[in-house]
Design a protein around this motif. Structure first.
Motif, PDB file in Angstrom:
ATOM      1  N   LEU A 107       0.593  -1.138  -0.154  1.00  0.00           N
ATOM      2  CA  LEU A 107       0.119  -0.115  -0.086  1.00  0.00           C
ATOM      3  C   LEU A 107       0.874   1.312  -0.009  1.00  0.00           C
ATOM      4  CD1 LEU A 107      -2.580   1.260   0.415  1.00  0.00           C
ATOM      5  CD2 LEU A 107      -2.453   1.263   2.744  1.00  0.00           C
ATOM      6  N   LEU A 108       1.944   1.330   0.913  1.00  0.00           N
ATOM      7  CA  LEU A 108       2.747   2.541   1.060  1.00  0.00           C
ATOM      8  C   LEU A 108       3.805   2.469  -0.080  1.00  0.00           C
ATOM      9  CD1 LEU A 108       3.246   2.330   4.746  1.00  0.00           C
ATOM     10  CD2 LEU A 108       1.693   3.625   3.905  1.00  0.00           C
ATOM     11  N   THR A 109       4.234   1.651  -0.642  1.00  0.00           N
ATOM     12  CA  THR A 109       5.279   1.808  -1.639  1.00  0.00           C
ATOM     13  C   THR A 109       4.859   1.714  -3.039  1.00  0.00           C
ATOM     14  OG1 THR A 109       5.535  -0.777  -1.712  1.00  0.00           O
ATOM     15  CG2 THR A 109       7.014   0.536  -0.146  1.00  0.00           C
ATOM     16  N   ALA A 110       3.466   1.133  -3.216  1.00  0.00           N
ATOM     17  CA  ALA A 110       3.034   1.017  -4.804  1.00  0.00           C
ATOM     18  C   ALA A 110       1.521   1.736  -4.759  1.00  0.00           C
ATOM     19  CB  ALA A 110       2.953  -0.330  -5.203  1.00  0.00           C
ATOM     20  N   GLY A 111       0.754   1.278  -4.176  1.00  0.00           N
ATOM     21  CA  GLY A 111      -0.697   1.685  -4.260  1.00  0.00           C
ATOM     22  C   GLY A 111      -0.777   3.283  -4.222  1.00  0.00           C
ATOM     23  N   ILE A 112      -0.587   3.789  -2.993  1.00  0.00           N
ATOM     24  CA  ILE A 112      -0.658   5.091  -2.917  1.00  0.00           C
ATOM     25  C   ILE A 112       0.378   5.985  -3.776  1.00  0.00           C
ATOM     26  CG2 ILE A 112      -0.309   6.901  -1.262  1.00  0.00           C
ATOM     27  CD1 ILE A 112      -0.865   5.249   1.097  1.00  0.00           C
ATOM     28  N   PRO A 113       1.696   5.692  -4.083  1.00  0.00           N
ATOM     29  CA  PRO A 113       2.407   6.495  -4.954  1.00  0.00           C
ATOM     30  C   PRO A 113       1.813   6.365  -6.509  1.00  0.00           C
ATOM     31  CG  PRO A 113       3.933   4.944  -3.496  1.00  0.00           C
ATOM     32  CD  PRO A 113       2.445   4.722  -3.290  1.00  0.00           C
ATOM     33  N   ILE A 114       1.206   5.131  -6.824  1.00  0.00           N
ATOM     34  CA  ILE A 114       0.602   5.247  -8.118  1.00  0.00           C
ATOM     35  C   ILE A 114      -0.671   6.025  -8.270  1.00  0.00           C
ATOM     36  CG2 ILE A 114      -0.048   3.691  -9.986  1.00  0.00           C
ATOM     37  CD1 ILE A 114       2.008   1.810  -9.422  1.00  0.00           C
ATOM     38  N   LEU A 115      -1.259   6.074  -7.138  1.00  0.00           N
ATOM     39  CA  LEU A 115      -2.673   7.010  -6.922  1.00  0.00           C
ATOM     40  C   LEU A 115      -2.433   8.139  -7.207  1.00  0.00           C
ATOM     41  CD1 LEU A 115      -5.376   6.716  -6.259  1.00  0.00           C
ATOM     42  CD2 LEU A 115      -5.078   6.883  -3.941  1.00  0.00           C
ATOM     43  N   PHE A 116      -1.242   8.737  -6.448  1.00  0.00           N
ATOM     44  CA  PHE A 116      -0.610  10.099  -6.553  1.00  0.00           C
ATOM     45  C   PHE A 116      -0.406  10.411  -7.892  1.00  0.00           C
ATOM     46  CE2 PHE A 116       0.778  10.966  -1.790  1.00  0.00           C
ATOM     47  CZ  PHE A 116      -0.753  10.523  -1.541  1.00  0.00           C
ATOM     48  N   LEU A 117       0.311   9.544  -8.444  1.00  0.00           N
ATOM     49  CA  LEU A 117       0.771   9.664  -9.941  1.00  0.00           C
ATOM     50  C   LEU A 117      -0.624   9.920 -11.042  1.00  0.00           C
ATOM     51  CD1 LEU A 117       2.809   9.821 -12.404  1.00  0.00           C
ATOM     52  CD2 LEU A 117       2.557   7.403 -12.481  1.00  0.00           C
ATOM     53  N   ASP A 118      -1.452   9.230 -10.808  1.00  0.00           N
ATOM     54  CA  ASP A 118      -3.047   9.445 -11.466  1.00  0.00           C
ATOM     55  C   ASP A 118      -3.602  10.745 -11.149  1.00  0.00           C
ATOM     56  OD1 ASP A 118      -3.187   6.894 -13.094  1.00  0.00           O
ATOM     57  OD2 ASP A 118      -4.374   5.989 -11.663  1.00  0.00           O
ATOM     58  N   TYR A 119      -3.656  11.067  -9.902  1.00  0.00           N
ATOM     59  CA  TYR A 119      -3.986  12.301  -9.568  1.00  0.00           C
ATOM     60  C   TYR A 119      -3.409  13.367 -10.022  1.00  0.00           C
ATOM     61  CZ  TYR A 119      -7.096  10.431  -5.791  1.00  0.00           C
ATOM     62  OH  TYR A 119      -8.029   9.709  -5.088  1.00  0.00           O
ATOM     63  N   ALA A 120      -1.908  13.387 -10.146  1.00  0.00           N
ATOM     64  CA  ALA A 120      -1.442  14.581 -10.669  1.00  0.00           C
ATOM     65  C   ALA A 120      -1.378  14.684 -12.092  1.00  0.00           C
ATOM     66  CB  ALA A 120       0.122  14.326 -10.225  1.00  0.00           C
ATOM     67  N   ILE A 121      -1.507  13.520 -12.888  1.00  0.00           N
ATOM     68  CA  ILE A 121      -1.356  13.794 -14.360  1.00  0.00           C
ATOM     69  C   ILE A 121      -3.042  14.143 -14.629  1.00  0.00           C
ATOM     70  CG2 ILE A 121      -1.862  12.343 -16.359  1.00  0.00           C
ATOM     71  CD1 ILE A 121       0.549  10.445 -15.402  1.00  0.00           C
ATOM     72  N   GLY A 122      -4.105  13.670 -14.184  1.00  0.00           N
ATOM     73  CA  GLY A 122      -5.166  14.024 -14.375  1.00  0.00           C
ATOM     74  C   GLY A 122      -5.671  15.542 -14.099  1.00  0.00           C
ATOM     75  N   HIS A 123      -5.188  15.986 -12.793  1.00  0.00           N
ATOM     76  CA  HIS A 123      -5.552  17.447 -12.435  1.00  0.00           C
ATOM     77  C   HIS A 123      -4.708  18.264 -13.302  1.00  0.00           C
ATOM     78  CE1 HIS A 123      -5.072  20.984  -9.770  1.00  0.00           C
ATOM     79  NE2 HIS A 123      -6.442  20.541  -9.668  1.00  0.00           N
ATOM     80  N   ARG A 124      -3.375  18.047 -13.453  1.00  0.00           N
ATOM     81  CA  ARG A 124      -2.706  19.055 -14.106  1.00  0.00           C
ATOM     82  C   ARG A 124      -3.069  19.246 -15.419  1.00  0.00           C
ATOM     83  NH1 ARG A 124       2.174  21.994 -13.834  1.00  0.00           N
ATOM     84  NH2 ARG A 124       3.241  22.111 -15.573  1.00  0.00           N
ATOM     85  N   TYR A 125      -3.343  18.180 -16.356  1.00  0.00           N
ATOM     86  CA  TYR A 125      -3.637  18.101 -17.710  1.00  0.00           C
ATOM     87  C   TYR A 125      -5.087  18.147 -18.103  1.00  0.00           C
ATOM     88  CZ  TYR A 125       1.409  17.737 -17.969  1.00  0.00           C
ATOM     89  OH  TYR A 125       2.833  18.057 -17.819  1.00  0.00           O
ATOM     90  N   ARG A 126      -5.865  18.038 -17.008  1.00  0.00           N
ATOM     91  CA  ARG A 126      -7.351  18.180 -17.069  1.00  0.00           C
ATOM     92  C   ARG A 126      -7.929  17.611 -18.203  1.00  0.00           C
ATOM     93  NH1 ARG A 126      -5.321  23.102 -16.816  1.00  0.00           N
ATOM     94  NH2 ARG A 126      -6.402  24.135 -18.443  1.00  0.00           N
TER      95      ARG A 126
END
Length: 520
Positions: A58-77
């Motif tokens: 959860l700490l090393t893969a789940g949450i980091p890749i979840l953050f990656l999805d959030y960053a791409i989706g939000h920044r590039y709308r």
């Protein structure tokens, strides 16, 4: 005549606030796998000791890749193809369409399970399956045929399948706020209350303690087995709905100044908390069932998946006091969890179609959704539905989603080198900062672990036919599904955009340089 593309697409829909987004993201993450997959996986992989690799994953893969999805989706709308195109060009768009195609295949079979759960919710009123739950499900309800494909429709499956598609399309057609958000704001509290009532009732059943001991008694020797760690990463990865467009799409509906990482932590830990709650409820109930039969919990059959939900649990409901109420709570929870996840899967598809071809939401919902509904009904409203569902589910998840994650992380973080920029975007907007530790997890550890999982899965599927099905059937339905996903993504990538996707400026980072430090 000018062939120039219109300058910009219509304004993008937005969640009304933080709560609406969090409940919608939790609704996507909490699905069928939380209830029928996690308890069995934990039991088979070290019991209580499984929580160690589970938390690490959860700490090393789940949450980091979840953050990656959030960053791409939000920044590039944008939807998955649009956002990934804006960060990684045509290659990124192709990966985005591959994610959409994964969702297409999942949506087609996922609704079938919703139909089964809704049917069994109604059947719980009079315990219609009687004393032979397995025979009823296979022979009377599904009327399962030996043939790999038939057009013999089963009314008991067909009718609820049509109803579930109608409900799904009505919710999606109403829009992001009035449909998707409202459904989750109502559905998730109902799910939590209903399932909590089920767990409390299960804890007071005779033999419940034996079930909990079977689940949580740790076998620390299992931690030395690589397969246990792979199972933990696999469970976290699939459960959180990351890397196949859902969280990326949902984050694209967030407002300009939105805290990204803190809600991500809420979503991740809410999902894991529900999984553990499901484990308690399921194994307390299994303990009662074993107690009634005078055997150990380990001697029971059907501890995961379809067997647990539609064979073992109905059999338990038949034997327990207050069985109808327990059955309604269980299958009602299963239906709500599945519906909120189904809506998020379909939203990935509709958002991508709207972005690429300029369709309105209603046009995309009823044209594309209608086509998928017909395919779903033809494949899974028949006597051969279960076999196709089991096969497509295995290939879509274990090959499709894992391939998507590896391709996305390598393209965005290695080829495009966008890791520091995305870390800056997350940290500029959020109270919980990310830094070099996040970059290591998401760009090095994640791809390595997921790549290992992918290779091991492919070798396993080649070495031994999945589920005992014929090699020819698996080649056509299993590997054929992946080929269609790739082919569909290539075709859609080649099509012309209705609006110019490059006429766009990413949302700027506010004081990103001074705020990037974060969690080390």
């Amino acid at each position: 005549m000018s062939t120039a593309k219109p300058a910009a697409p219509p304004a993008r829909a937005e969640w009304t606030g933080q709560v609406g987004f969090i409940l919608s993201a939790v609704g996507s993450a909490v699905g069928l796998g939380n209830i029928w997959r996690f308890p069995g996986v934990a039991y088979e992989n070290g019991g209580g000791a499984f929580l160690i690799p589970y938390i690490v994953a959860l700490l090393t893969a789940g949450i980091p890749i979840l953050f990656l999805d959030y960053a791409i989706g939000h920044r590039y709308r944008g939807s998955a193809p649009l956002a990934l195109r804006r960060i990684a060009g045509k290659l990124g768009e192709g990966i985005g369409w591959f994610q959409v195609m994964i969702c297409v295949f999942i949506a087609i079979y996922y609704t079938a399970v919703l139909a089964w759960a809704s049917s069994y919710f109604v059947y719980s009123f009079d315990i219609r399956w009687g004393d032979d739950a397995t025979g009823f499900f296979v022979n009377e309800y599904l009327q399962l045929a030996d043939a790999p494909f038939t057009l013999h429709f089963v009314p008991s499956v067909l009718i609820p399948l049509v109803i579930m598609w109608i409900v799904t399309l009505i919710v999606l057609g109403a829009g992001v706020v009035k449909g998707v958000q409202r459904m989750n704001v109502i559905g998730i509290p109902l799910l939590v209350v209903g399932f909590l009532a089920l767990v409390i009732r299960a804890l007071f059943l005779p033999g419940a303690v034996d079930g909990l001991n079977a689940l949580f008694t740790p076998d620390f020797s299992a931690l030395l087995i690589p397969g246990v760690w792979v199972a933990a990463y696999s469970q976290i990865f699939f459960s959180l709905s990351v890397a196949f467009g859902i969280m990326l799409t949902y984050s694209s509906y967030r407002r300009r100044k939105s805290n990204l990482t803190t809600p991500g932590l809420v979503v991740a830990f809410s999902n894991s908390s529900f999984e553990i709650l499901a484990g308690v409820g399921v194994f307390a109930t299994l303990g009662f069932f074993a107690h009634q039969q005078g055997i150990g919990v380990g001697d029971l059959e059907g501890l995961t998946g379809v067997g647990l939900a539609f064979m073992t649990f109905p059999a338990i409901v038949s034997e327990m006091p207050g069985g109808p109420i327990f059955g309604m709570l269980f299958f009602g929870s299963l239906a709500i969890a599945g519906l909120t996840s189904m809506i998020s899967i379909m939203e990935v598809i509709l958002a991508a179609i709207m972005d690429k071809f300029g369709l309105t939401r209603l046009q995309a919902t009823y044209r594309i959704g209608g086509v998928l509904a017909v395919i779903s009904i033809v494949l899974f409203g028949t006597t051969s539905g279960l076999t196709a569902l089991d096969t497509i589910d295995n290939w879509a998840n274990n090959i499709g989603i894992v391939s998507s994650a590896v391709a996305m992380t390598i393209t965005v973080l290695w080829i495009r080198g966008s890791g520091r920029m995305l870390a800056g975007h997350l940290s500029a907007l959020s109270t919980f900062k990310v830094g070099r530790t996040w970059l290591f997890f998401v760009s090095i550890l994640g791809p390595v672990v997921l790549g290992y999982m992918l290779v091991a899965t492919i070798i396993g599927l080649i070495a031994e036919p999945y589920g005992g099905y014929s090699a020819g059937y698996l080649l056509i339905v299993g590997w054929g599904s992946v080929v269609l996903m790739i082919g569909g993504s290539l075709i859609l990538t080649s099509r012309r955009w209705r609006y110019n996707p490059d006429n766009f400026e990413p949302w700027p980072q506010v004081n990103a340089a001074s705020r990037q430090g974060g969690a080390k």
